[in-house]
Design an enzyme around this catalytic site. Structure first.
Site, short mmCIF file in Angstrom:
data_model
loop_
_atom_site.label_atom_id
_atom_site.label_comp_id
_atom_site.label_asym_id
_atom_site.label_seq_id
_atom_site.Cartn_x
_atom_site.Cartn_y
_atom_site.Cartn_z
N ASN A 9 -16.07 -52.66 77.82
CA ASN A 9 -16.27 -54.10 77.99
C ASN A 9 -17.78 -54.34 78.08
O ASN A 9 -18.40 -53.97 79.06
CB ASN A 9 -15.57 -54.58 79.27
CG ASN A 9 -15.87 -56.03 79.58
OD1 ASN A 9 -16.44 -56.75 78.77
ND2 ASN A 9 -15.49 -56.45 80.79
N TRP A 10 -18.32 -54.92 77.02
CA TRP A 10 -19.78 -55.10 76.98
C TRP A 10 -20.27 -56.27 77.80
O TRP A 10 -21.47 -56.46 77.96
CB TRP A 10 -20.24 -55.26 75.53
CG TRP A 10 -20.17 -53.99 74.73
CD1 TRP A 10 -19.88 -52.73 75.21
CD2 TRP A 10 -20.40 -53.83 73.32
NE1 TRP A 10 -19.93 -51.82 74.18
CE2 TRP A 10 -20.25 -52.46 73.02
CE3 TRP A 10 -20.74 -54.72 72.29
CZ2 TRP A 10 -20.41 -51.96 71.73
CZ3 TRP A 10 -20.89 -54.22 71.00
CH2 TRP A 10 -20.73 -52.86 70.73
N LYS A 11 -19.35 -57.12 78.26
CA LYS A 11 -19.74 -58.30 79.05
C LYS A 11 -20.83 -59.08 78.30
O LYS A 11 -20.80 -59.12 77.07
CB LYS A 11 -20.17 -57.87 80.46
CG LYS A 11 -19.14 -56.94 81.09
CD LYS A 11 -19.37 -56.65 82.54
CE LYS A 11 -18.27 -55.72 83.06
NZ LYS A 11 -18.36 -55.47 84.49
N HIS A 96 -10.50 -61.14 83.57
CA HIS A 96 -11.48 -60.22 84.17
C HIS A 96 -11.99 -60.83 85.48
O HIS A 96 -12.17 -62.04 85.58
CB HIS A 96 -12.64 -59.96 83.20
CG HIS A 96 -13.51 -58.85 83.68
ND1 HIS A 96 -14.48 -59.04 84.64
CD2 HIS A 96 -13.53 -57.53 83.36
CE1 HIS A 96 -15.06 -57.87 84.89
NE2 HIS A 96 -14.50 -56.95 84.13
N GLU A 98 -14.79 -61.08 86.75
CA GLU A 98 -15.98 -61.94 86.66
C GLU A 98 -15.59 -63.34 86.21
O GLU A 98 -16.19 -64.33 86.64
CB GLU A 98 -17.01 -61.29 85.72
CG GLU A 98 -17.67 -60.09 86.40
CD GLU A 98 -17.98 -58.93 85.48
OE1 GLU A 98 -18.05 -59.12 84.26
OE2 GLU A 98 -18.15 -57.80 86.00
N GLU A 168 -8.73 -53.21 88.11
CA GLU A 168 -10.17 -53.10 88.38
C GLU A 168 -10.46 -53.67 89.77
O GLU A 168 -10.58 -54.89 89.93
CB GLU A 168 -10.97 -53.89 87.34
CG GLU A 168 -10.77 -53.43 85.93
CD GLU A 168 -11.94 -53.82 85.04
OE1 GLU A 168 -12.56 -52.91 84.47
OE2 GLU A 168 -12.27 -55.01 84.95
N GLY A 174 -19.37 -52.25 88.72
CA GLY A 174 -20.83 -52.30 88.64
C GLY A 174 -21.53 -51.91 89.92
O GLY A 174 -22.74 -52.10 90.06
N SER A 213 -16.81 -48.68 87.69
CA SER A 213 -17.75 -47.56 87.80
C SER A 213 -17.21 -46.27 87.16
O SER A 213 -17.46 -45.17 87.67
CB SER A 213 -18.15 -47.32 89.26
OG SER A 213 -18.81 -48.47 89.77
N GLY A 234 -17.39 -50.67 81.83
CA GLY A 234 -18.48 -51.61 81.62
C GLY A 234 -19.76 -50.87 81.25
O GLY A 234 -19.96 -50.45 80.11
N GLY A 235 -20.62 -50.68 82.25
CA GLY A 235 -21.97 -50.12 82.05
C GLY A 235 -22.01 -48.88 81.16
O GLY A 235 -22.85 -48.77 80.26
#
Ligand code: 13P
Length: 251
Positions: A9-11, A96, A98, A168, A174, A213, A234-235
């Site tokens: 997920n590149w956000k 998600h 966020e 999640e 993150g 993470s 993500g990251g």
């Protein structure tokens, strides 16, 4: 037998030019994944969906990060299911954390979006998870169970067999504070039992991912849990080297 699934997920990251570079570089990894019966994919921003679709392997899943539940109309800033379908985008992240936090995405809204996707034979990746305060108050199952039941209420078992659920925990996203693999397994197994209560044995076909993470060093541990069928990352999905390592570590 559920196929493993590794989804990045590149956000709100990557310029279109960077997305193209990643897509081109990912071609050999999509092949490697396919040879090993693993599904891999990424969820770029709307602006890069067409680019990644064009330059990545056709075996790479390309997912949108959101969608509106209406087909068209006066909804400034939104994108609809037919617009994604025209680009051959069949997968969409829904709910998600966020979006739940910053965009008031409720279980009810998630339900409407999932319904729009299922009616169009698309694949929702329905994200659920508790906040730190809820985790510390021992309310994880109550919160996650509610998200699953409300977001997926009323669908028929045959409609949801390709659906993906991503657990999640908000406190692990993150932050570098992973949920232990024991927590991931417990909650993913709990989600499967909720799905079984709603949809019967189709629950055994639905893939459940862990996210929060996930890194190359811990991805294998999560995927060795019986009810964790993959990871939403993500990251660590942003750099091609790290994406490659995530994949190679679960082969
Ligand atoms: P991180 O892997 O950066 O913690 O993000 C997880 C996530 O939110 C994926 O959807």
């Amino acid at each position: 037998m559920r196929r493993k699934l590794l989804l990045g997920n590149w956000k709100m990251n990557k310029l279109n030019s960077e997305a193209k570079e990643f897509a081109l570089a990912s071609v050999p990894f999509a092949k490697l994944a396919k040879e090993n019966n693993i599904d891999i994919g990424v969820a770029p921003t709307y602006l890069s969906l067409a680019t990644v679709k064009e330059f990545a392997s056709k075996d790479m899943i390309v997912a949108a990060q959101n969608v509106h539940f209406k087909e068209s109309g006066a909804y400034t800033g939104e994108v609809s299911v037919p617009m994604l379908k025209e680009l051959n985008i069949d997968w969409v992240l829904i709910g998600h954390s966020e979006r739940r936090t910053y965009d008031n995405e409720t279980n009810e809204k998630c339900h409407a979006k999932i319904e729009a996707l299922l009616n169009n034979n698309m694949v929702p990746v329905y994200c659920v998870g508790e906040t730190l305060a809820e985790f510390e108050a021992g309310r994880t199952k109550e919160v996650v169970g509610g998200q699953v039941r409300e977001g997926l209420a009323g669908f028929a078992p045959e409609q949801v067999k390709d659906l993906v659920v991503a657990y999640e925990p908000v406190w692990s996203i993150g932050t570098g504070k992973n949920a232990s693999s024991q927590i991931a397994q417990d909650i993913c197994s709990f989600i499967r039992e909720e799905l079984r209560a709603m949809f019967g044995n189709v629950a055994d076909e639905i893939r459940i991912l862990y996210g929060g993470s996930v890194k190359p060093v811990n991805v294998k541990e999560y995927l060795s849990c019986p009810d964790v069928d993959g990871a939403l990352v993500g990251g660590a999905s942003l750099k091609i080297d790290s994406f490659e390592e995530l994949l190679k570590n679960i082969l």
